[in-house]
Design an enzyme around this catalytic site. Structure first.
Site, PDB file in Angstrom:
ATOM      1  N   THR A   1       0.840  -1.195   0.000  1.00  0.00           N
ATOM      2  CA  THR A   1       0.000   0.000   0.000  1.00  0.00           C
ATOM      3  C   THR A   1       0.878   1.249   0.000  1.00  0.00           C
ATOM      4  OG1 THR A   1      -0.184   0.093   2.426  1.00  0.00           O
ATOM      5  CG2 THR A   1      -1.827  -1.214   1.232  1.00  0.00           C
ATOM      6  N   GLY A   2       0.334   2.323  -0.559  1.00  0.00           N
ATOM      7  CA  GLY A   2       1.090   3.574  -0.613  1.00  0.00           C
ATOM      8  C   GLY A   2       2.400   3.409  -1.348  1.00  0.00           C
ATOM      9  N   SER A   3       2.350   2.758  -2.512  1.00  0.00           N
ATOM     10  CA  SER A   3       3.592   2.374  -3.189  1.00  0.00           C
ATOM     11  C   SER A   3       3.856   3.115  -4.495  1.00  0.00           C
ATOM     12  CB  SER A   3       3.604   0.865  -3.436  1.00  0.00           C
ATOM     13  OG  SER A   3       2.409   0.429  -4.040  1.00  0.00           O
ATOM     14  N   THR A   4       3.221   4.257  -4.682  1.00  0.00           N
ATOM     15  CA  THR A   4       3.503   5.037  -5.898  1.00  0.00           C
ATOM     16  C   THR A   4       4.787   5.850  -5.752  1.00  0.00           C
ATOM     17  OG1 THR A   4       2.115   6.873  -5.141  1.00  0.00           O
ATOM     18  CG2 THR A   4       1.065   5.193  -6.533  1.00  0.00           C
TER      19      THR A   4
ATOM     20  N   TYR B   1       1.705  11.461  15.037  1.00  0.00           N
ATOM     21  CA  TYR B   1       2.362  10.491  14.173  1.00  0.00           C
ATOM     22  C   TYR B   1       2.966   9.361  15.003  1.00  0.00           C
ATOM     23  CZ  TYR B   1       5.934   8.557  11.022  1.00  0.00           C
ATOM     24  OH  TYR B   1       6.725   7.719  10.283  1.00  0.00           O
TER      25      TYR B   1
ATOM     26  N   SER C   1       7.924   2.836  12.536  1.00  0.00           N
ATOM     27  CA  SER C   1       8.956   3.874  12.569  1.00  0.00           C
ATOM     28  C   SER C   1       9.631   3.855  13.927  1.00  0.00           C
ATOM     29  CB  SER C   1       8.325   5.244  12.337  1.00  0.00           C
ATOM     30  OG  SER C   1       9.219   6.293  12.650  1.00  0.00           O
TER      31      SER C   1
ATOM     32  N   GLY D   1       8.315   6.846  -2.702  1.00  0.00           N
ATOM     33  CA  GLY D   1       8.945   6.672  -1.402  1.00  0.00           C
ATOM     34  C   GLY D   1       9.340   5.252  -1.054  1.00  0.00           C
ATOM     35  N   ILE D   2       9.290   4.953   0.249  1.00  0.00           N
ATOM     36  CA  ILE D   2       9.683   3.639   0.741  1.00  0.00           C
ATOM     37  C   ILE D   2       8.815   2.552   0.117  1.00  0.00           C
ATOM     38  CG2 ILE D   2       9.741   2.154   2.789  1.00  0.00           C
ATOM     39  CD1 ILE D   2      10.553   4.618   4.425  1.00  0.00           C
ATOM     40  N   GLY D   3       7.524   2.798   0.009  1.00  0.00           N
ATOM     41  CA  GLY D   3       6.626   1.798  -0.557  1.00  0.00           C
ATOM     42  C   GLY D   3       6.980   1.442  -1.983  1.00  0.00           C
TER      43      GLY D   3
END
Length: 264
Positions: free
Chosen positions: A13-16, A154, A141, A18-20
């Site tokens: 998820t959230g892989s467009t 966060y 994190s 950055g880390i993903g």
């Protein structure tokens, strides 16, 4: 050691970006059939094309869905009913003084960072247990252990992920399914990069100097003394998703450059 995930389907998820995105690229390179996820179709399509180019012969496709909502998770589960590997990476961060954080921000951070992983794990974990193989990884994190005073909301969500991952791991007893958390430290993703560029502009520094100053000022216990790269974090996550990591379960695995000043 050669990590071979051929025949395994992985959703990040959230892989467009950055880390993903780096994790998705790493999993594709290891032979997994990778599903890219993001909120917008255009960004999903661009990420799929970029990984396909970077990993010749890689199997990669995309599903646009907002996993911060129940409806978005339901749509993603409908589009991809089963996965062998689930990387709960979708997340947001924002430095903000505690006294300026409204209720809406607490709710938003919890929905994106925590409930996305809860809903998708609930949707996919039963199938993993039935098939007797699976990997669920929460991208937490070091802020889940060292709560940052500049973004307490966060830190709260990252601690919550650790609790959920450990609880889910206890449901896997005696199976070949594992649930772990990976705890990156400050990493030069697009989001952090933009934050560092703003700091550089405010302080009249170069981006490299601003990044180094941030680590030294806000994470003084860092042994790395720099921001990690997204690839460094992804390499670790790919291992945790591998068949070779079968004895690692219920763990909070630190990839934070020694910021957390404890031996365990």
């Amino acid at each position: 050691m050669k990590i071979d995930l051929s025949g395994k389907t992985a959703l990040v998820t959230g892989s467009t970006a950055g880390i993903g995105n780096a994790i998705a690229r790493g999993l594709a390179g290891a032979g997994a059939d990778v599903i890219i996820n993001g909120r917008g179709q255009a960004k999903v399509d661009a990420a799929v094309a970029a990984i396909a180019k970077a990993v010749p012969g890689g199997k990669v496709r995309g599903v646009a869905a907002d996993v911060s909502t129940a409806a978005g998770c339901k749509a993603l589960l409908a589009a991809v009913p089963e996965v062998d590997i689930l990387v709960n990476n979708a997340g947001i961060f924002e430095p903000k003084d505690f006294f300026d954080i409204p209720d809406e921000d607490w709710d938003r951070f919890f929905d994106v960072n925590v409930m996305s992983g809860v809903r998708l794990s609930r949707g996919y974990m039963r199938g993993m247990l039935k098939r007797n193989w699976g990997r669920i990884v929460f991208i937490s994190s070091e802020s889940g252990l060292n709560i940052p005073t500049e973004m307490i909301h966060y830190g709260m969500t990252k601690t919550a992920q650790l609790a959920i991952a450990r609880g889910l791991a206890q449901l896997t007893k005696g199976t070949a399914v594992t649930v772990n958390s990976v705890l990156p430290g400050p990493t030069m993703s697009e989001g952090v990069g933009a934050f560092v560029k703003d700091l550089a502009k405010q302080n009249g520094q170069s981006v490299d100097d601003a990044a180094s100053s941030f680590v030294k000022q806000h994470r003084p216990t860092s042994l790395l003394q720099r921001l990690a790269s997204t690839e460094e974090i992804a390499n670790f996550v790919v291992y945790v998703c591998s068949k070779q990591a079968s004895a690692t379960n219920g763990a909070a695995l630190r990839a934070e450059g020694g910021i957390v000043n404890t031996i365990a």
